[in-house]
Write an enzyme that holds these catalytic residues in place. Sequence first.
Site, PDB file in Angstrom:
ATOM      1  N   ARG A 178      -1.106   9.028   9.282  1.00  0.00           N
ATOM      2  CA  ARG A 178      -0.764   9.159  10.712  1.00  0.00           C
ATOM      3  C   ARG A 178      -1.261   7.952  11.510  1.00  0.00           C
ATOM      4  O   ARG A 178      -1.670   8.081  12.665  1.00  0.00           O
ATOM      5  CB  ARG A 178      -1.317  10.448  11.315  1.00  0.00           C
ATOM      6  CG  ARG A 178      -1.048  11.700  10.508  1.00  0.00           C
ATOM      7  CD  ARG A 178       0.394  11.882  10.146  1.00  0.00           C
ATOM      8  NE  ARG A 178       0.617  13.076   9.346  1.00  0.00           N
ATOM      9  CZ  ARG A 178       1.804  13.395   8.843  1.00  0.00           C
ATOM     10  NH1 ARG A 178       2.859  12.616   9.020  1.00  0.00           N
ATOM     11  NH2 ARG A 178       1.946  14.494   8.137  1.00  0.00           N
ATOM     12  N   ASN A 220      -8.277  14.233   4.143  1.00  0.00           N
ATOM     13  CA  ASN A 220      -7.678  14.509   2.833  1.00  0.00           C
ATOM     14  C   ASN A 220      -8.336  13.490   1.902  1.00  0.00           C
ATOM     15  O   ASN A 220      -7.804  12.427   1.633  1.00  0.00           O
ATOM     16  CB  ASN A 220      -6.161  14.344   2.882  1.00  0.00           C
ATOM     17  CG  ASN A 220      -5.553  15.319   3.875  1.00  0.00           C
ATOM     18  OD1 ASN A 220      -5.895  16.504   3.891  1.00  0.00           O
ATOM     19  ND2 ASN A 220      -4.675  14.841   4.729  1.00  0.00           N
ATOM     20  N   GLU A 301      -4.184  23.113   3.682  1.00  0.00           N
ATOM     21  CA  GLU A 301      -3.114  22.189   3.267  1.00  0.00           C
ATOM     22  C   GLU A 301      -3.380  21.630   1.872  1.00  0.00           C
ATOM     23  O   GLU A 301      -3.284  20.429   1.626  1.00  0.00           O
ATOM     24  CB  GLU A 301      -2.970  21.060   4.284  1.00  0.00           C
ATOM     25  CG  GLU A 301      -2.574  21.570   5.659  1.00  0.00           C
ATOM     26  CD  GLU A 301      -2.250  20.475   6.672  1.00  0.00           C
ATOM     27  OE1 GLU A 301      -2.870  19.399   6.592  1.00  0.00           O
ATOM     28  OE2 GLU A 301      -1.390  20.715   7.528  1.00  0.00           O
ATOM     29  N   ARG A 333     -14.436  21.592   9.081  1.00  0.00           N
ATOM     30  CA  ARG A 333     -13.246  21.735   9.943  1.00  0.00           C
ATOM     31  C   ARG A 333     -12.723  23.174   9.944  1.00  0.00           C
ATOM     32  O   ARG A 333     -12.671  23.834   8.905  1.00  0.00           O
ATOM     33  CB  ARG A 333     -12.143  20.782   9.509  1.00  0.00           C
ATOM     34  CG  ARG A 333     -12.521  19.334   9.720  1.00  0.00           C
ATOM     35  CD  ARG A 333     -11.418  18.431   9.255  1.00  0.00           C
ATOM     36  NE  ARG A 333     -10.435  18.137  10.277  1.00  0.00           N
ATOM     37  CZ  ARG A 333      -9.127  18.119  10.084  1.00  0.00           C
ATOM     38  NH1 ARG A 333      -8.612  18.449   8.907  1.00  0.00           N
ATOM     39  NH2 ARG A 333      -8.299  17.790  11.047  1.00  0.00           N
ATOM     40  N   ARG A 345       0.473  31.570  12.275  1.00  0.00           N
ATOM     41  CA  ARG A 345      -0.416  30.467  11.886  1.00  0.00           C
ATOM     42  C   ARG A 345      -1.456  30.179  12.976  1.00  0.00           C
ATOM     43  O   ARG A 345      -2.603  29.825  12.670  1.00  0.00           O
ATOM     44  CB  ARG A 345       0.428  29.211  11.612  1.00  0.00           C
ATOM     45  CG  ARG A 345      -0.417  27.995  11.357  1.00  0.00           C
ATOM     46  CD  ARG A 345       0.398  26.773  11.029  1.00  0.00           C
ATOM     47  NE  ARG A 345      -0.385  25.576  11.307  1.00  0.00           N
ATOM     48  CZ  ARG A 345       0.065  24.344  11.234  1.00  0.00           C
ATOM     49  NH1 ARG A 345       1.320  24.126  10.869  1.00  0.00           N
ATOM     50  NH2 ARG A 345      -0.709  23.317  11.499  1.00  0.00           N
ATOM     51  N   ASP A 374      -1.801  22.482  16.185  1.00  0.00           N
ATOM     52  CA  ASP A 374      -1.966  21.180  15.532  1.00  0.00           C
ATOM     53  C   ASP A 374      -1.608  20.008  16.441  1.00  0.00           C
ATOM     54  O   ASP A 374      -0.554  19.395  16.248  1.00  0.00           O
ATOM     55  CB  ASP A 374      -1.075  21.157  14.277  1.00  0.00           C
ATOM     56  CG  ASP A 374      -1.483  20.078  13.305  1.00  0.00           C
ATOM     57  OD1 ASP A 374      -2.408  19.318  13.634  1.00  0.00           O
ATOM     58  OD2 ASP A 374      -0.875  19.999  12.227  1.00  0.00           O
ATOM     59  N   GLU A 396     -12.133  18.651  18.319  1.00  0.00           N
ATOM     60  CA  GLU A 396     -11.400  17.573  17.639  1.00  0.00           C
ATOM     61  C   GLU A 396     -10.101  17.306  18.378  1.00  0.00           C
ATOM     62  O   GLU A 396      -9.292  18.214  18.581  1.00  0.00           O
ATOM     63  CB  GLU A 396     -11.104  17.972  16.182  1.00  0.00           C
ATOM     64  CG  GLU A 396     -10.318  16.911  15.420  1.00  0.00           C
ATOM     65  CD  GLU A 396     -10.064  17.280  13.952  1.00  0.00           C
ATOM     66  OE1 GLU A 396     -10.748  18.178  13.410  1.00  0.00           O
ATOM     67  OE2 GLU A 396      -9.174  16.666  13.347  1.00  0.00           O
ATOM     68  N   GLU A 402       0.452  11.263  16.581  1.00  0.00           N
ATOM     69  CA  GLU A 402       1.342  11.801  15.556  1.00  0.00           C
ATOM     70  C   GLU A 402       2.487  12.603  16.172  1.00  0.00           C
ATOM     71  O   GLU A 402       3.614  12.561  15.699  1.00  0.00           O
ATOM     72  CB  GLU A 402       0.514  12.691  14.611  1.00  0.00           C
ATOM     73  CG  GLU A 402       1.335  13.389  13.560  1.00  0.00           C
ATOM     74  CD  GLU A 402       0.472  14.256  12.640  1.00  0.00           C
ATOM     75  OE1 GLU A 402      -0.764  14.245  12.778  1.00  0.00           O
ATOM     76  OE2 GLU A 402       1.053  14.931  11.772  1.00  0.00           O
ATOM     77  N   TRP A 542       6.278  25.825   7.815  1.00  0.00           N
ATOM     78  CA  TRP A 542       6.667  24.417   7.705  1.00  0.00           C
ATOM     79  C   TRP A 542       7.901  24.130   8.567  1.00  0.00           C
ATOM     80  O   TRP A 542       8.278  22.983   8.768  1.00  0.00           O
ATOM     81  CB  TRP A 542       6.997  24.056   6.241  1.00  0.00           C
ATOM     82  CG  TRP A 542       5.813  24.046   5.328  1.00  0.00           C
ATOM     83  CD1 TRP A 542       4.492  24.154   5.692  1.00  0.00           C
ATOM     84  CD2 TRP A 542       5.822  23.929   3.902  1.00  0.00           C
ATOM     85  NE1 TRP A 542       3.686  24.116   4.580  1.00  0.00           N
ATOM     86  CE2 TRP A 542       4.477  23.974   3.462  1.00  0.00           C
ATOM     87  CE3 TRP A 542       6.822  23.783   2.940  1.00  0.00           C
ATOM     88  CZ2 TRP A 542       4.116  23.885   2.115  1.00  0.00           C
ATOM     89  CZ3 TRP A 542       6.475  23.693   1.609  1.00  0.00           C
ATOM     90  CH2 TRP A 542       5.129  23.743   1.194  1.00  0.00           C
TER      91      TRP A 542
HETATM   92  C1  BDP Z   1      -1.786  17.421  10.569  1.00  0.00           C
HETATM   93  C2  BDP Z   1      -1.344  16.123   9.964  1.00  0.00           C
HETATM   94  C3  BDP Z   1      -1.911  15.916   8.586  1.00  0.00           C
HETATM   95  C4  BDP Z   1      -3.411  16.120   8.602  1.00  0.00           C
HETATM   96  C5  BDP Z   1      -3.748  17.459   9.218  1.00  0.00           C
HETATM   97  C6  BDP Z   1      -5.237  17.663   9.386  1.00  0.00           C
HETATM   98  O1  BDP Z   1       0.069  16.109   9.909  1.00  0.00           O
HETATM   99  O2  BDP Z   1      -1.559  14.616   8.166  1.00  0.00           O
HETATM  100  O3  BDP Z   1      -3.925  16.035   7.319  1.00  0.00           O
HETATM  101  O4  BDP Z   1      -3.174  17.546  10.510  1.00  0.00           O
HETATM  102  O5  BDP Z   1      -5.689  17.632  10.523  1.00  0.00           O
HETATM  103  O6  BDP Z   1      -1.400  17.412  11.912  1.00  0.00           O
HETATM  104  O7  BDP Z   1      -5.937  17.857   8.412  1.00  0.00           O
END
Ligand code: BDP
Length: 699
Positions: A178, A220, A301, A333, A345, A374, A396, A402, A542
Amino acid sequence: MMRERCLVNRIAATCCLLVSAFWLTPAASAEDGYDLWLRHAPLTGESGQALRDLAPVITSVSGQSNGPGAKLAYAELQRSLASLGAGEANAGEATRASIVLQCGHSNGADREAFRIVPEQRGLRIVSPGQAGCLYGAFALLREISQGKPLMSVALDEHPAMPLRMLNHWDDPDGHVERGYAGRSIFDWWHLPELLDQRMIDYARANASIGINAVVVNNVNASPLFLTDRYLPKLKRLADAWRPYGIRLFVSARFSAPRDIGGLDTADPLDPHVRNWWKARADSIYAEIPDFGGFLVKANSEGQPGPQDYGRTHADGANMLAAALGGRGTVIWRAFVYSAEDETDRAKQAYAEFEPLDGKFAPNVILQIKNGPLDFQPREPFHPLFGAMPGTRKMLEVQATKEYLGFASHLAILGPMWTEALQADTGAGGNVADSVASGGMAGVANIGSDRNWTGSIFDQANWYAFGRLAWDPALGSEEIAREWAVQTFSVDPQFLSIVVPMMLESRQAVVDYMTPMGLAHLMGTDHHYGPAPWVCDLERPEWNPCYYHRADKSGIGFDRTATGSNALSQYAPAIAKAWIDPHAMDEDYLLWFHHVAWDFETQSGRTLWHELVSRYDRGVAAAEKLREEWNSLEQFVDPERFAAERALLAIQVKEAIWWRDASIAYWQSINGLDLPAGARPPAHDLAYYKALSFPEAPGQ
Ligand code: BDP
């Protein structure tokens, strides 16, 4: 000899003045944005004259002048005051002002506090610690840059929260998840031998706005960052940043004991696993004594976590907290949603974490996104901020845009973050209060682009993040003005146009992308452009259609008691304000309610007509941003002016695309005509659906 040197110096100074008079007039010289808000362009007019007259002399009080913060503060003041125009030109020794640095060696919580105290002929920057002195120096420069007379600066400040942290989503190979500003700024390949000057300039920029912690890698996470091979690399960075008051953190992959540790489990209750993490932490602290700690994305995720072994988030976090001991902090987190969970969600993080209140170790902080979904252009605040009184919390936010047009769109996020920080949680304070013992994290928008953030205006989001984490009560206008003055020009005519542009920009994006509480309608994976029609992906959440729930009868996500009842996760007083679709703030209408297309909104228009009018308002606002910027050419250097002009043209084009594609899709669902006078979409729905962008950045 002395006299000769003076003469040479004087000739050089005169040349310099002539050169700067010619080259540094803001509108005349090309700039590439590398200097951020730290350009310190020469002050003109009365304030410039006053500074030249005072020609301040900087001294550090003896005995305390050797600390790292004091040294940097001294150098910063020398360099930046000279750049602002303070020289020896007009002042005799007797009339020069003095700036005294009085920096202590406290390591306590007060080490970041500072006071600027006026004195008879000058001022004194006082801090119990070293970092506070540096912050004081930057604060003074900020005030002077605004045109404030040196002798009238008086400040008494301390940060509102202990951790003010950037989260880089950077991978070892230089890719940034991102990221819209090029590759990663961290050159892991050449570290530790090569420390790029950027690493110092980056630390300086962070210190100038009070950022004191950096997570260097993606949530990640690659386990590479926990290997011995990476230790010297991390150490080199930590050493370089320490004088700037910055502590280094690492995103830790929960399965590391298996990935790189030779164990066959990562179960947090397994003694071998616990020992492995403890030994890892010991090795890190042997090299980096002030290592900040670990940031962890677990069981979200596809990331590994304690639930893989039937353990809770608290089991996982506390195991890592024990490995760090009193030396550091685990940032855990709360961004979780499960592939097996069929509930809304937006409810899942609260459902998973709220029962764990009071179960986390004191050196664990729960990091919670501003909204329950998100990082959307607008979300209500996350209900966890009004819960878990026995848990340290951290807010956060995402500086990298993004979901708000990448680095192409002008969208100033200060107003969005303030909306979250100031939100009353109904639990005896606002969101800022609820994170006072934790902090604020910003997903960084920084990359290898020469201007750092992919566009000049995106620098304002880095800036606002730091300023708000330092003081969440600062107003968006004040922050925008500070930034614009330091980045471009102090000219009132310029500011009277650019500051409102900045303040209105985020609402423009909300209007043309996701008006009235709509959310997550972006293209699959890359999140570029509109794709509200997508409805065939494997997991329900999704799909954009999961979030808008549009059908022939209406649109919106029912989160009241007749629907998912996510509303019940808020304190009753707060939920009450959102329960009645006729009386509530319509910016959140479709977030909480599914309403008919002919629902009467507060404007008297039907929902459908109101939606169209908001899309049109968004496009008009984008066009206005472009026109206003184009009227500012005389105030901005050609390079930065042209770059932003090009981006604003993209923004207008994409705003129209968002509006047209969204309207075409809604019409395919509701079968309704456009309101009288509304422009039909430029293309049919099939055209928009067929667009494809496999190369979109940041994936
Ligand atoms: C989402 C993003 C993804 C991130 C995720 C996160 O698309 O790339 O890994 O958040 O915060 O919005 O972990």
